[in-house]
Design an enzyme around this catalytic site. Sequence first.
Site, mmCIF file in Angstrom:
data_model
loop_
_atom_site.group_PDB
_atom_site.id
_atom_site.type_symbol
_atom_site.label_atom_id
_atom_site.label_comp_id
_atom_site.label_asym_id
_atom_site.label_seq_id
_atom_site.Cartn_x
_atom_site.Cartn_y
_atom_site.Cartn_z
ATOM 1 N N ARG A 177 0.829 -1.209 0.000
ATOM 2 C CA ARG A 177 0.000 0.000 0.000
ATOM 3 C C ARG A 177 0.866 1.263 0.000
ATOM 4 N NH1 ARG A 177 -5.216 -0.156 2.304
ATOM 5 N NH2 ARG A 177 -4.818 1.737 3.486
ATOM 6 N N ARG A 181 9.170 6.354 -3.563
ATOM 7 C CA ARG A 181 9.332 7.326 -4.650
ATOM 8 C C ARG A 181 10.733 7.923 -4.666
ATOM 9 N NH1 ARG A 181 4.503 10.262 -2.833
ATOM 10 N NH2 ARG A 181 2.719 9.065 -3.595
ATOM 11 N N ARG A 254 -8.519 -6.686 13.808
ATOM 12 C CA ARG A 254 -7.863 -5.753 14.705
ATOM 13 C C ARG A 254 -8.862 -4.659 15.019
ATOM 14 N NH1 ARG A 254 -3.879 -7.171 17.545
ATOM 15 N NH2 ARG A 254 -2.855 -5.134 17.562
ATOM 16 N N ARG A 285 -0.389 6.085 16.214
ATOM 17 C CA ARG A 285 -0.319 7.418 15.619
ATOM 18 C C ARG A 285 -1.144 8.409 16.419
ATOM 19 N NH1 ARG A 285 -3.022 5.438 9.884
ATOM 20 N NH2 ARG A 285 -4.818 4.420 10.793
ATOM 21 N N GLU A 310 -4.008 6.799 18.904
ATOM 22 C CA GLU A 310 -4.629 5.569 18.387
ATOM 23 C C GLU A 310 -3.867 4.337 18.897
ATOM 24 O OE1 GLU A 310 -5.567 6.008 14.234
ATOM 25 O OE2 GLU A 310 -5.347 3.875 13.881
ATOM 26 N N TYR A 358 -9.563 -5.727 3.305
ATOM 27 C CA TYR A 358 -9.001 -4.445 3.731
ATOM 28 C C TYR A 358 -9.279 -3.404 2.645
ATOM 29 C CZ TYR A 358 -5.233 -1.487 5.770
ATOM 30 O OH TYR A 358 -4.495 -0.482 6.341
ATOM 31 N N ASP A 360 -10.426 0.181 1.024
ATOM 32 C CA ASP A 360 -10.488 1.616 1.297
ATOM 33 C C ASP A 360 -11.892 2.111 0.947
ATOM 34 O OD1 ASP A 360 -7.880 1.919 2.188
ATOM 35 O OD2 ASP A 360 -7.089 2.150 0.162
HETATM 36 N N1 UDP Z 1 3.144 1.339 7.770
HETATM 37 C C1 UDP Z 1 4.391 1.362 8.360
HETATM 38 N N2 UDP Z 1 4.829 2.538 8.904
HETATM 39 C C2 UDP Z 1 4.093 3.661 8.892
HETATM 40 C C3 UDP Z 1 2.815 3.631 8.278
HETATM 41 C C4 UDP Z 1 2.365 2.449 7.734
HETATM 42 O O1 UDP Z 1 5.079 0.364 8.396
HETATM 43 O O2 UDP Z 1 4.540 4.681 9.426
HETATM 44 C C5 UDP Z 1 2.669 0.058 7.201
HETATM 45 C C6 UDP Z 1 1.958 -0.792 8.220
HETATM 46 O O3 UDP Z 1 2.298 -2.140 7.968
HETATM 47 C C7 UDP Z 1 0.511 -0.571 7.914
HETATM 48 C C8 UDP Z 1 0.536 -0.381 6.404
HETATM 49 O O4 UDP Z 1 1.760 0.277 6.155
HETATM 50 O O5 UDP Z 1 -0.286 -1.651 8.279
HETATM 51 C C9 UDP Z 1 -0.616 0.414 5.859
HETATM 52 O O6 UDP Z 1 -0.684 1.639 6.530
HETATM 53 P P1 UDP Z 1 -1.818 2.703 6.257
HETATM 54 O O7 UDP Z 1 -1.465 3.918 7.016
HETATM 55 O O8 UDP Z 1 -2.014 2.802 4.790
HETATM 56 O O9 UDP Z 1 -3.073 1.979 6.875
HETATM 57 P P2 UDP Z 1 -4.449 2.527 7.451
HETATM 58 O O10 UDP Z 1 -4.425 2.101 8.864
HETATM 59 O O11 UDP Z 1 -4.435 4.018 7.313
HETATM 60 O O12 UDP Z 1 -5.508 1.821 6.656
#
Ligand code: UDP
Length: 373
Positions: A177, A181, A254, A285, A310, A358, A360
Amino acid sequence: MKEKYDYLIVGAGLFGAVCAYRATQMGKKCLVIDKRSHVGGNVYCEDVEGIHVHTYGAHIFHTSNKQVWDFVNSLVEFNRYTNSPVANYQGHLYNLPFNMNTFAQMWGVVTPQEAQQKIDEQRAEAMEALQGREPANLEEQALSLVGKDIYEKLIKGYTEKQWGRPCTELPAFIIKRLPVRMVFDNNYFNDLYQGIPIGGYNVLIDKLLEGSDVLLNQDYLEDKQAWNDKADKVIFTGSIDAYFEYQFGHLSYRTVRFETEIHDTPNYQGNAVINYTEATVPYTRVIEHKHFETFGADVYANPKTVVSKEYSCEWKEGMEPYYPVNDAQNTALYQQYAQLAALEKNVIFGGRLAEYKYYDMDDIIERALYVQL
Ligand code: UDP
């Protein structure tokens, strides 16, 4: 209330609400029920100190599907919010997703060539271990994508907190996901379109539900038959294992818990999303909600701010499921339930919980726009 509806829609989240909208447009009559005391599912926002608080976690709308984007924009205008989360690892800040800013902060590299060389060095070990095969889990995927420094500082701790499992036991697709870049671009998403509905998500949901009857605080599964009798067809958006009374066992989810605080400062952390990527900080976060909808100097118009820490934990009965755990075991279990669902007459199963995916928000809307009603 009518005697008999065309559709009973169980769950007033995005999937249910878009189906209700489409059915209403087709001249059908819908009854939408939800066990919560409000509509909107997890996109619901509460007003606290004049700020839309994402009660069930940050929702940032992004899509590359023009039809989906045009559809939501036909109902509500979107603002220019662009998600650019920052990672905090032991007090050091790194831009996300992994891009030239991150590489410069991590290694002091300046050009894309230098960054690529560094990444190649960092990935070498993992690539050798793979010997040409596909990464089999999240750890292998991450190490072969960005190498060990980024994996250890920005991925491992965060991911293991979020999923409560070692990265070696998680599917590789989760980390795919995140874009990598070689340009200085902190936009978290690759999608063409992005934003937050002006006025908040509740405006979108209310528009979608216009013309439908809505009943809140109603638990469909407590009396399925009585509810089914009210309509010709059912659209079920709850957990598929609950629908089938957990007969093959529980699927894993989860869930997320929030500690929400009001602060007497206009600007607490300077960004909507800060990820805490080390394992020892207990939350994943911190969200500062006003930054989703106010920009620049406008942030200071409100002297207060609302932030949510969170925390991620394993789902148990009675909690709200958030994320399906799409590992091999749960996927196999879901398949058993999906087979039963396919046999269920006059019931459409849709959404993150009923399809155990999962998704979006845009995926959900797309599916609801295309599902055969
Ligand atoms: N992820 C990570 N570090 C970060 C943010 C995300 O390793 O700082 C990884 C983590 O495995 C997570 C996945 O990327 O489950 C997807 O994160 P995203 O923020 O897209 O998920 P959301 O919870 O917002 O759906």
